[in-house]
Design an enzyme around this catalytic site. Sequence first.
Site, PDB file in Angstrom:
ATOM      1  N   GLU A 237       0.823 -10.841 -16.822  1.00  0.00           N
ATOM      2  CA  GLU A 237       0.358  -9.936 -15.844  1.00  0.00           C
ATOM      3  C   GLU A 237      -0.198  -8.652 -16.181  1.00  0.00           C
ATOM      4  O   GLU A 237      -1.043  -8.251 -15.388  1.00  0.00           O
ATOM      5  CB  GLU A 237       1.611  -9.389 -14.870  1.00  0.00           C
ATOM      6  CG  GLU A 237       2.870  -8.866 -15.625  1.00  0.00           C
ATOM      7  CD  GLU A 237       3.902  -8.501 -14.587  1.00  0.00           C
ATOM      8  OE1 GLU A 237       3.695  -8.080 -13.441  1.00  0.00           O
ATOM      9  OE2 GLU A 237       5.070  -8.163 -15.229  1.00  0.00           O
TER      10      GLU A 237
ATOM     11  N   GLU B 253      10.300 -14.804 -18.526  1.00  0.00           N
ATOM     12  CA  GLU B 253      10.120 -13.219 -18.249  1.00  0.00           C
ATOM     13  C   GLU B 253       8.862 -12.663 -19.436  1.00  0.00           C
ATOM     14  O   GLU B 253       7.951 -11.890 -19.344  1.00  0.00           O
ATOM     15  CB  GLU B 253      11.291 -12.180 -18.564  1.00  0.00           C
ATOM     16  CG  GLU B 253      11.028 -10.722 -18.307  1.00  0.00           C
ATOM     17  CD  GLU B 253      10.452 -10.362 -17.087  1.00  0.00           C
ATOM     18  OE1 GLU B 253      10.316 -11.122 -16.419  1.00  0.00           O
ATOM     19  OE2 GLU B 253       9.984  -9.198 -16.981  1.00  0.00           O
TER      20      GLU B 253
ATOM     21  N   ASN C 283       0.988   0.391   6.543  1.00  0.00           N
ATOM     22  CA  ASN C 283       1.453  -0.773   5.554  1.00  0.00           C
ATOM     23  C   ASN C 283       1.969  -2.008   6.263  1.00  0.00           C
ATOM     24  O   ASN C 283       2.703  -1.767   7.143  1.00  0.00           O
ATOM     25  CB  ASN C 283       2.473  -0.257   4.750  1.00  0.00           C
ATOM     26  CG  ASN C 283       1.744   0.800   3.628  1.00  0.00           C
ATOM     27  OD1 ASN C 283       0.724   1.234   3.604  1.00  0.00           O
ATOM     28  ND2 ASN C 283       2.893   1.446   3.051  1.00  0.00           N
ATOM     29  N   GLY C 284       1.918  -3.089   5.858  1.00  0.00           N
ATOM     30  CA  GLY C 284       2.051  -4.364   6.436  1.00  0.00           C
ATOM     31  C   GLY C 284       1.229  -5.084   7.132  1.00  0.00           C
ATOM     32  O   GLY C 284      -0.082  -4.988   6.640  1.00  0.00           O
TER      33      GLY C 284
ATOM     34  N   CYS D  61       0.822  -1.286  -0.044  1.00  0.00           N
ATOM     35  CA  CYS D  61       0.065   0.052  -0.123  1.00  0.00           C
ATOM     36  C   CYS D  61       1.013   1.083  -0.036  1.00  0.00           C
ATOM     37  O   CYS D  61       2.083   1.149   0.209  1.00  0.00           O
ATOM     38  CB  CYS D  61      -0.637   0.143   1.156  1.00  0.00           C
ATOM     39  SG  CYS D  61      -1.631  -1.441   1.309  1.00  0.00           S
TER      40      CYS D  61
ATOM     41  N   TRP E 224      -3.880  -1.809  -0.864  1.00  0.00           N
ATOM     42  CA  TRP E 224      -4.014  -3.109  -1.583  1.00  0.00           C
ATOM     43  C   TRP E 224      -4.408  -4.140  -0.440  1.00  0.00           C
ATOM     44  O   TRP E 224      -3.609  -4.497   0.188  1.00  0.00           O
ATOM     45  CB  TRP E 224      -2.624  -3.371  -2.129  1.00  0.00           C
ATOM     46  CG  TRP E 224      -2.409  -4.665  -3.005  1.00  0.00           C
ATOM     47  CD1 TRP E 224      -2.884  -4.691  -4.367  1.00  0.00           C
ATOM     48  CD2 TRP E 224      -2.180  -5.847  -2.765  1.00  0.00           C
ATOM     49  NE1 TRP E 224      -2.498  -5.684  -4.801  1.00  0.00           N
ATOM     50  CE2 TRP E 224      -2.198  -6.807  -3.564  1.00  0.00           C
ATOM     51  CE3 TRP E 224      -1.888  -6.606  -1.349  1.00  0.00           C
ATOM     52  CZ2 TRP E 224      -1.728  -8.208  -3.908  1.00  0.00           C
ATOM     53  CZ3 TRP E 224      -1.545  -7.921  -1.209  1.00  0.00           C
ATOM     54  CH2 TRP E 224      -1.535  -8.655  -2.572  1.00  0.00           C
TER      55      TRP E 224
ATOM     56  N   LYS F 293       5.494 -11.163 -18.369  1.00  0.00           N
ATOM     57  CA  LYS F 293       5.056  -9.751 -18.830  1.00  0.00           C
ATOM     58  C   LYS F 293       3.504 -10.043 -19.500  1.00  0.00           C
ATOM     59  O   LYS F 293       2.596  -9.146 -19.180  1.00  0.00           O
ATOM     60  CB  LYS F 293       5.831  -9.328 -19.656  1.00  0.00           C
ATOM     61  CG  LYS F 293       7.156  -8.422 -19.247  1.00  0.00           C
ATOM     62  CD  LYS F 293       6.891  -7.367 -18.475  1.00  0.00           C
ATOM     63  CE  LYS F 293       6.940  -7.374 -17.073  1.00  0.00           C
ATOM     64  NZ  LYS F 293       7.882  -7.887 -16.178  1.00  0.00           N
TER      65      LYS F 293
ATOM     66  N   LYS G 298       2.886  -3.139  -7.077  1.00  0.00           N
ATOM     67  CA  LYS G 298       4.503  -2.837  -7.221  1.00  0.00           C
ATOM     68  C   LYS G 298       4.846  -2.956  -5.571  1.00  0.00           C
ATOM     69  O   LYS G 298       4.347  -2.299  -4.437  1.00  0.00           O
ATOM     70  CB  LYS G 298       4.744  -1.288  -7.619  1.00  0.00           C
ATOM     71  CG  LYS G 298       6.080  -1.053  -8.184  1.00  0.00           C
ATOM     72  CD  LYS G 298       6.251  -1.352  -9.488  1.00  0.00           C
ATOM     73  CE  LYS G 298       7.535  -1.127 -10.046  1.00  0.00           C
ATOM     74  NZ  LYS G 298       7.794  -2.013 -11.172  1.00  0.00           N
TER      75      LYS G 298
ATOM     76  N   ARG H 159       1.089   1.400  -5.959  1.00  0.00           N
ATOM     77  CA  ARG H 159       1.523   0.457  -5.149  1.00  0.00           C
ATOM     78  C   ARG H 159       0.261  -0.397  -4.387  1.00  0.00           C
ATOM     79  O   ARG H 159       0.462  -1.313  -3.883  1.00  0.00           O
ATOM     80  CB  ARG H 159       2.088   1.041  -3.942  1.00  0.00           C
ATOM     81  CG  ARG H 159       3.662   1.609  -4.207  1.00  0.00           C
ATOM     82  CD  ARG H 159       4.114   2.315  -2.924  1.00  0.00           C
ATOM     83  NE  ARG H 159       4.349   1.470  -2.040  1.00  0.00           N
ATOM     84  CZ  ARG H 159       5.611   0.914  -1.612  1.00  0.00           C
ATOM     85  NH1 ARG H 159       6.605   1.631  -1.953  1.00  0.00           N
ATOM     86  NH2 ARG H 159       5.746   0.262  -0.540  1.00  0.00           N
TER      87      ARG H 159
ATOM     88  N   HIS I  45       8.846 -33.020 -23.897  1.00  0.00           N
ATOM     89  CA  HIS I  45       8.599 -33.693 -22.727  1.00  0.00           C
ATOM     90  C   HIS I  45       7.179 -33.245 -22.153  1.00  0.00           C
ATOM     91  O   HIS I  45       6.783 -33.698 -20.997  1.00  0.00           O
ATOM     92  CB  HIS I  45       9.595 -33.321 -21.622  1.00  0.00           C
ATOM     93  CG  HIS I  45      10.975 -33.935 -21.983  1.00  0.00           C
ATOM     94  ND1 HIS I  45      11.383 -34.971 -22.112  1.00  0.00           N
ATOM     95  CD2 HIS I  45      12.038 -33.023 -22.367  1.00  0.00           C
ATOM     96  CE1 HIS I  45      12.588 -35.403 -22.484  1.00  0.00           C
ATOM     97  NE2 HIS I  45      13.053 -34.101 -22.723  1.00  0.00           N
TER      98      HIS I  45
HETATM   99  C1  F6R Z   1       6.824  -8.253 -12.616  1.00  0.00           C
HETATM  100  C2  F6R Z   1       7.275  -7.673 -11.487  1.00  0.00           C
HETATM  101  C3  F6R Z   1       7.639  -8.437 -10.302  1.00  0.00           C
HETATM  102  C4  F6R Z   1       8.759  -7.893  -9.500  1.00  0.00           C
HETATM  103  C5  F6R Z   1       8.753  -8.592  -8.112  1.00  0.00           C
HETATM  104  C6  F6R Z   1      10.181  -8.199  -7.355  1.00  0.00           C
HETATM  105  O1  F6R Z   1       6.642  -7.423 -13.696  1.00  0.00           O
HETATM  106  O2  F6R Z   1       7.241  -6.428 -11.338  1.00  0.00           O
HETATM  107  O3  F6R Z   1       7.769  -9.799 -10.469  1.00  0.00           O
HETATM  108  O4  F6R Z   1       9.883  -8.242 -10.358  1.00  0.00           O
HETATM  109  O5  F6R Z   1       7.883  -8.490  -7.317  1.00  0.00           O
HETATM  110  O6  F6R Z   1      10.308  -7.036  -7.036  1.00  0.00           O
HETATM  111  P1  F6R Z   1      11.712  -6.158  -6.603  1.00  0.00           P
HETATM  112  O7  F6R Z   1      12.392  -6.132  -7.887  1.00  0.00           O
HETATM  113  O8  F6R Z   1      10.979  -4.851  -6.482  1.00  0.00           O
HETATM  114  O9  F6R Z   1      12.122  -7.175  -5.648  1.00  0.00           O
END
Ligand code: F6R
Length: 609
Positions: A489, A482, A100-101, A2, A74, A486, A604, A27, A505
Amino acid sequence: MCGIVCYIGSKEATPILIEGLKRLEYRGYDSAGIAVHDGKNVHLVKTKGRISDLEIKISNLQIRGNMGIGHTRWATHGEPTDINAHPHTDEDGNVFVVHNGIIENYSILKRRLEKEGIRFRTDTDTEVLAHLISYYFDGDLIEAVRRALADVEGTFGIAVIHRESPGRIILARRGSPIVIGIGNGEHFAASDVNAMIRYTANVVPLEDNELAVVTRDDFNIMTIQAAKIVNRSITTVDWKAEEAELNGFPHYMLKEIYEQPEAVNNAMRGRIDPAEAVPKLGGIEPVWDDLKRCKNFIIVGCGTSYHAGYVGRYIFERLTDLDVDVELASEFRYRKLNFPSNTFVLALSQSGETADTLAAIREARRKGAKLLGIVNVVGSSIARETDAGVYNHAGPEIGVASTKNFTSQLVVLTLLALLIGRHHNLSYTEGAEAIRELKALPGKIKEMLFQANHIQAIAEKYYRCNNWLFIGRKFNYPIALEGALKLKEVSYIHAEGYAAGEMKHGPIALINPEMPTVAIVPQDDMHEKMINNIQEIKSRKGPVIAISTLGDREVKKIADDVIEIPRTLDYLYPILTVIPCQLLAYYCAVLLGRDVDKPRNLAKSVTVE
Ligand code: F6R
């Protein structure tokens, strides 16, 4: 996950809080609220939904006051509703808390307070904090917050105001970041510097188990437990306010994809010495003597940072003599760890606050490993808790999907591997070649970005397909992972990343004309094997989108669609091959009408386990 923002000064607090919340919306974005003190009373407004919904609600009210706290949520405990939104209050509406937490023992504390006759109104863990502070308050807010926090188990970053205590905001932190922003006759505080970068670049991060009392003209930091005053110097962040703006782009994700030439450049700036073909990484110096003797090296991270670490493992194996492993931080922390002496654990993290990565390095430290970090956010927890490290200087990354941070992490991983490799057996010629090619990358990325229209057209052809595969080998296997992440998500399309050699396999059973495969097939030593994989898919009528090196006729003959990338060294290809994957995901998401920068259920900076 959050976001928290606070202001105290002589300006109207509400617009500053709203502006800060907008910058933190990435966030968490299921509900939001503010509490503003006008010197006598506190005005509380909160709502389910986005900051724009909060703005609408506020526009009908006359809220004045020079001090306040705000939150964007969040949900962890309790559904996203008006009542569950922060700030939370005690029964009398005196104490206002944003948090937050997670308060782990909240049900025990709630039962205890209910026995005292206190009635709870929300389903959140945070409400317990408001009641506890009120319970302990006898005119001294600092003391009440300290006593309340002594009862709490779990993690918190909090901001508290009290109706009877105008002119001060109390902040505290354990496991969830809180940063104070220093202004002129005013102070800010937030869970993330992005929220206040428009007003100040001078910040003081709180450490775990610290509390701060912030007034208009002053701030004091002390330990929560003993109220021992702590002196802390001011850090200046080098992010510019305009870096956190959209600057004409429709989404942060697209803007950040386009910022990659600069981000890659910034990751190497001042770190390359062509004369010696040895990178200069000042942040590594404190551990260099140990690192020179290290044999065992483990890279940890989550999500996209884990994928960068996975590429990193191949790069380290290519350039150094180290034994290298890579692990998901969320799994690593629960392993029975038994390190040989002089083991290094390297944590990768954009935010520097990811709870699982932090827990992993703490466990590694307990078991005797030395800790390194490659982190983007200056002064973040991982940056502070590691023995040494390197900032990747990607600038603020606001889109929830990580893009420019990934490529800049790869650059720093390459520099670190080069530094160690040159100390091992890597020749001057190879070192110089690496440096030459690294320097050419920003130009090559720019060239690729000119193909955005072509990639958009490919997305238009396939975005209605419900299932996608991404395949690659060796350096580009993590890019398959990756690419799939992408797409999942941001577009909510189901996608899987596979090591191409694993196709036979199992996954090849999925291939049909409705299932596109993105094959990452640059001209490296895996090229022939990848061509065979593409043939196998084509003979089962699966459409193939190939990401291949410029002028590769063999791939052109068999793939349905081709995205070409400039030539580079085998271990640098991932920095180029990931970019079409990012753009494909972006355009599919836009075509499907998704909220690209704030995908559902995500946030994020994942500061809860
Ligand atoms: C995907 C993404 C997440 C972060 C993951 C780690 O696009 O953003 O998978 O990579 O939550 O976050 P950090 O790098 O901040 O530790």
